[in-house]
Design an enzyme around this catalytic site. Sequence first.
Site, PDB file in Angstrom:
ATOM      1  N   GLU A  81      -9.180   3.897   4.970  1.00  0.00           N
ATOM      2  CA  GLU A  81      -9.975   4.705   4.051  1.00  0.00           C
ATOM      3  C   GLU A  81     -10.452   3.850   2.880  1.00  0.00           C
ATOM      4  O   GLU A  81      -9.736   2.966   2.417  1.00  0.00           O
ATOM      5  CB  GLU A  81      -9.136   5.875   3.526  1.00  0.00           C
ATOM      6  CG  GLU A  81      -8.771   6.837   4.641  1.00  0.00           C
ATOM      7  CD  GLU A  81      -8.091   8.105   4.144  1.00  0.00           C
ATOM      8  OE1 GLU A  81      -8.356   9.158   4.730  1.00  0.00           O
ATOM      9  OE2 GLU A  81      -7.305   8.054   3.187  1.00  0.00           O
ATOM     10  N   CYS A  95     -13.299   1.328  -4.049  1.00  0.00           N
ATOM     11  CA  CYS A  95     -11.873   1.046  -3.939  1.00  0.00           C
ATOM     12  C   CYS A  95     -11.610   0.654  -2.479  1.00  0.00           C
ATOM     13  O   CYS A  95     -11.772   1.480  -1.581  1.00  0.00           O
ATOM     14  CB  CYS A  95     -11.109   2.311  -4.329  1.00  0.00           C
ATOM     15  SG  CYS A  95      -9.334   2.202  -4.108  1.00  0.00           S
ATOM     16  N   CYS A 102       0.750   0.263   4.833  1.00  0.00           N
ATOM     17  CA  CYS A 102       1.313  -0.617   3.794  1.00  0.00           C
ATOM     18  C   CYS A 102       2.807  -0.780   4.037  1.00  0.00           C
ATOM     19  O   CYS A 102       3.489   0.192   4.349  1.00  0.00           O
ATOM     20  CB  CYS A 102       1.078  -0.007   2.413  1.00  0.00           C
ATOM     21  SG  CYS A 102       1.670  -1.051   1.058  1.00  0.00           S
ATOM     22  N   CYS A 106       6.616   2.432  -1.367  1.00  0.00           N
ATOM     23  CA  CYS A 106       6.851   3.066  -2.669  1.00  0.00           C
ATOM     24  C   CYS A 106       7.024   4.565  -2.423  1.00  0.00           C
ATOM     25  O   CYS A 106       6.259   5.163  -1.662  1.00  0.00           O
ATOM     26  CB  CYS A 106       5.669   2.818  -3.600  1.00  0.00           C
ATOM     27  SG  CYS A 106       5.361   1.066  -3.896  1.00  0.00           S
ATOM     28  N   CYS A 109       3.993   7.132  -2.850  1.00  0.00           N
ATOM     29  CA  CYS A 109       2.674   6.807  -2.289  1.00  0.00           C
ATOM     30  C   CYS A 109       2.588   7.175  -0.810  1.00  0.00           C
ATOM     31  O   CYS A 109       3.458   6.812  -0.017  1.00  0.00           O
ATOM     32  CB  CYS A 109       2.411   5.312  -2.477  1.00  0.00           C
ATOM     33  SG  CYS A 109       0.820   4.782  -1.826  1.00  0.00           S
ATOM     34  N   CYS A 324      -5.449   7.799  -6.156  1.00  0.00           N
ATOM     35  CA  CYS A 324      -4.421   6.773  -5.976  1.00  0.00           C
ATOM     36  C   CYS A 324      -3.233   7.336  -5.215  1.00  0.00           C
ATOM     37  O   CYS A 324      -2.722   8.395  -5.557  1.00  0.00           O
ATOM     38  CB  CYS A 324      -3.885   6.289  -7.321  1.00  0.00           C
ATOM     39  SG  CYS A 324      -5.119   5.673  -8.421  1.00  0.00           S
TER      40      CYS A 324
HETATM   41  N1  SAH Z   1      -0.338  -2.186  -3.198  1.00  0.00           N
HETATM   42  C1  SAH Z   1      -1.144  -2.394  -4.370  1.00  0.00           C
HETATM   43  C2  SAH Z   1      -2.496  -1.750  -4.254  1.00  0.00           C
HETATM   44  C3  SAH Z   1      -2.475  -0.243  -4.193  1.00  0.00           C
HETATM   45  S1  SAH Z   1      -3.289   0.323  -5.581  1.00  0.00           S
HETATM   46  C4  SAH Z   1      -0.382  -1.911  -5.595  1.00  0.00           C
HETATM   47  O1  SAH Z   1       0.717  -1.405  -5.440  1.00  0.00           O
HETATM   48  O2  SAH Z   1      -0.839  -2.102  -6.706  1.00  0.00           O
HETATM   49  C5  SAH Z   1      -2.906   1.962  -5.649  1.00  0.00           C
HETATM   50  C6  SAH Z   1      -2.367   2.315  -6.999  1.00  0.00           C
HETATM   51  O3  SAH Z   1      -2.062   3.716  -7.011  1.00  0.00           O
HETATM   52  C7  SAH Z   1      -1.081   1.596  -7.294  1.00  0.00           C
HETATM   53  O4  SAH Z   1      -0.954   1.369  -8.657  1.00  0.00           O
HETATM   54  C8  SAH Z   1      -0.071   2.637  -6.842  1.00  0.00           C
HETATM   55  O5  SAH Z   1       1.196   2.390  -7.357  1.00  0.00           O
HETATM   56  C9  SAH Z   1      -0.702   3.892  -7.356  1.00  0.00           C
HETATM   57  N2  SAH Z   1      -0.206   5.114  -6.737  1.00  0.00           N
HETATM   58  C10 SAH Z   1       0.351   5.246  -5.528  1.00  0.00           C
HETATM   59  N3  SAH Z   1       0.683   6.519  -5.299  1.00  0.00           N
HETATM   60  C11 SAH Z   1       0.331   7.215  -6.412  1.00  0.00           C
HETATM   61  C12 SAH Z   1       0.387   8.585  -6.768  1.00  0.00           C
HETATM   62  N4  SAH Z   1       0.884   9.474  -5.949  1.00  0.00           N
HETATM   63  N5  SAH Z   1      -0.087   8.927  -7.985  1.00  0.00           N
HETATM   64  C13 SAH Z   1      -0.635   8.008  -8.807  1.00  0.00           C
HETATM   65  N6  SAH Z   1      -0.728   6.717  -8.520  1.00  0.00           N
HETATM   66  C14 SAH Z   1      -0.252   6.316  -7.322  1.00  0.00           C
END
Ligand code: SAH
Length: 331
Positions: A81, A95, A102, A106, A109, A324
Amino acid sequence: MNLDKLKKILKDEKSYRLSQIKKAIFIDLINDFSLISSLPKELREKLNNELDLKIKGCISKSEKTDTQKALISLSDGAQIESVLMRYENGRNTVCVSCQVGCPMNCSFCLTGQMGFKRNLDTFEIIEQVLYFQRLLKKENQTVKNIVFMGMGEPMLNYDNVINAIKILNDKNAFNIGARKISISTCGIVDGINKLADENIQSNLAISLHAPGDEIRTKIMPINKKDNIKSILGAVDNYIKKTNRKVMFEYALIKGINDSEKNAQELSKIMNKKLYMVNLIKYNNTGIYKSPEREVIKKFKDVLIKNGINVTERYRFGEEINAACGQLATKS
Ligand code: SAH
């Protein structure tokens, strides 16, 4: 499309052919080699037989119409996506994803929950931008900014991400300045160190999301390997070498990292001059809850009082699951 295959086909051709073709693909935005009239007919046919410039994508559009999410199918059937975010003054931002799924897992996410399938190759990264560039052309607009904040961890697909940035930068391709490109990482120290030596003026963002190791390890397993202290060490080295400020992303999650005490702790580890904090409200992925407006305001006020440079991220695309942490394909 595959760049290595393209180079292979062109290996006995004059060197300017590659530039002609790059210009046709990335500037003229052709989707069929037979349209490149400057090439001999035979070569056009050969290219069309061996390479496909069509991008298999479909769009879901947010009601607020500021966000469009594309689901792109790759040649092996894998799906990714990408999201186009449209700001008022034509500052269109894409984006991009760099992996299918991934491996970082986390807890907040969704992408992590679909598991890790594979790295994207350079063109698969670029083709997401190309997809939206073709779409915007119909409105006489172009892509202005790129954020590596889609699916996947850029530092774990380092070479392809850097090669993609070079094509994005290339005056004979997308011509998007490095300062308009941001790489976000969950804090892979080796990758940050490598990037520091790269001599690319792109922006670096760190997904921090916690003021200390105890909380961070609970929500981001990578913290067991690369903890906050080691990340900040790598960031300071990066700043020393590149002279660029670094952004720390902090998603506020109810009851996990959103207290005033957490804000005080965060203030203590942030460098007032060289770091910026970007607060994001946790986008619902069904696991946690997002804090109330007042809680976010209080958190932000503590940071401001402590002299920290802080911004709040405008939330795009939540209603189409394009915000995000909400990027995950159901195949
Ligand atoms: N793997 C990289 C790139 C992903 S960027 C990284 O971790 O930075 C996506 C961003 O959205 C990251 O900052 C991630 O931590 C954040 N993110 C993931 N799940 C989220 C959520 N449920 N709410 C808000 N931010 C989130």
